[in-house]
Design an enzyme around this catalytic site. Structure first.
Site, PDB file in Angstrom:
ATOM      1  CG  ASN A 147      -3.038  -9.803 -10.748  1.00 11.29           C
ATOM      2  OD1 ASN A 147      -3.870  -9.130 -11.346  1.00 11.29           O
ATOM      3  ND2 ASN A 147      -1.923  -9.297 -10.282  1.00 11.29           N
ATOM      4  CG  HIS A 149      -3.204  -6.951  -5.862  1.00 11.36           C
ATOM      5  ND1 HIS A 149      -2.049  -6.534  -5.259  1.00 11.36           N
ATOM      6  CD2 HIS A 149      -3.519  -5.977  -6.754  1.00 11.36           C
ATOM      7  CE1 HIS A 149      -1.677  -5.379  -5.747  1.00 11.36           C
ATOM      8  NE2 HIS A 149      -2.561  -5.008  -6.660  1.00 11.36           N
ATOM      9  CD  GLU A 185      -1.769 -11.930  -2.584  1.00 14.66           C
ATOM     10  OE1 GLU A 185      -0.646 -12.438  -2.679  1.00 14.66           O
ATOM     11  OE2 GLU A 185      -2.191 -11.050  -3.374  1.00 14.66           O
ATOM     12  CB  CYS A 192       1.420  -5.652  -2.679  1.00 14.05           C
ATOM     13  SG  CYS A 192      -0.382  -5.567  -2.523  1.00 14.05           S
ATOM     14  CB  CYS A 215      -2.227  -8.529  -0.558  1.00 12.52           C
ATOM     15  SG  CYS A 215      -3.004  -8.140  -2.154  1.00 12.52           S
ATOM     16  CG  ASP A 225       0.312  -6.661 -12.321  1.00 12.85           C
ATOM     17  OD1 ASP A 225      -0.681  -5.921 -12.382  1.00 12.85           O
ATOM     18  OD2 ASP A 225       0.379  -7.760 -12.896  1.00 12.85           O
TER      19      ASP A 225
END
Length: 119
Positions: free
Chosen positions: A14, A25, A27, A52, A55, A115
């Protein structure tokens, strides 16, 4: 971490705060760092916590079909989304991941809210 044919092809973390980038993020950072890998068939995405929607959507967009997750308890909102869209989700239930994320959220509540999309 992104693994193809048993080899790590990308790593990420992140970087939202460091890069002042709301979509950095882990990913997404991992996919960027992997670069063009000639296709995503058979690729496995490893994530500390449940990705999320953005992602998870990126994984779907690129055809990544398997995600291994250390902690699905802390941020479980997208589990159904991933399963409904045919992603294989492996939950490792790593107590250290759960503890680490809980500690981060407790020490940085405003950043965690941002986040996690709760701000």
């Amino acid at each position: 971490m992104l693994v193809k044919d048993g080899r790590i092809v990308g790593r990420g973390r992140n970087r939202r705060v460091q890069d002042r980038d709301p979509v950095a993020h882990a990913e997404i950072d991992c996919l960027r760092n992997a670069g063009r890998i000639g296709g995503y068939r058979g690729v496995i995405l490893y994530s500390t916590l449940t990705p999320c929607f953005m992602c998870a959507g990126a994984a779907l967009q690129f055809g990544i079909r398997k995600i291994v997750i250390g902690d699905t308890e802390t941020y479980a909102e997208t589990l159904d989304f991933m399963l409904v869209h045919g992603l294989e989700v492996i939950d490792l239930k790593v107590a250290e991941c759960v503890r680490m994320l809980a500690d981060f959220a407790a020490k940085n509540p405003e950043l965690w809210k941002e986040d996690s999309g709760d701000s």
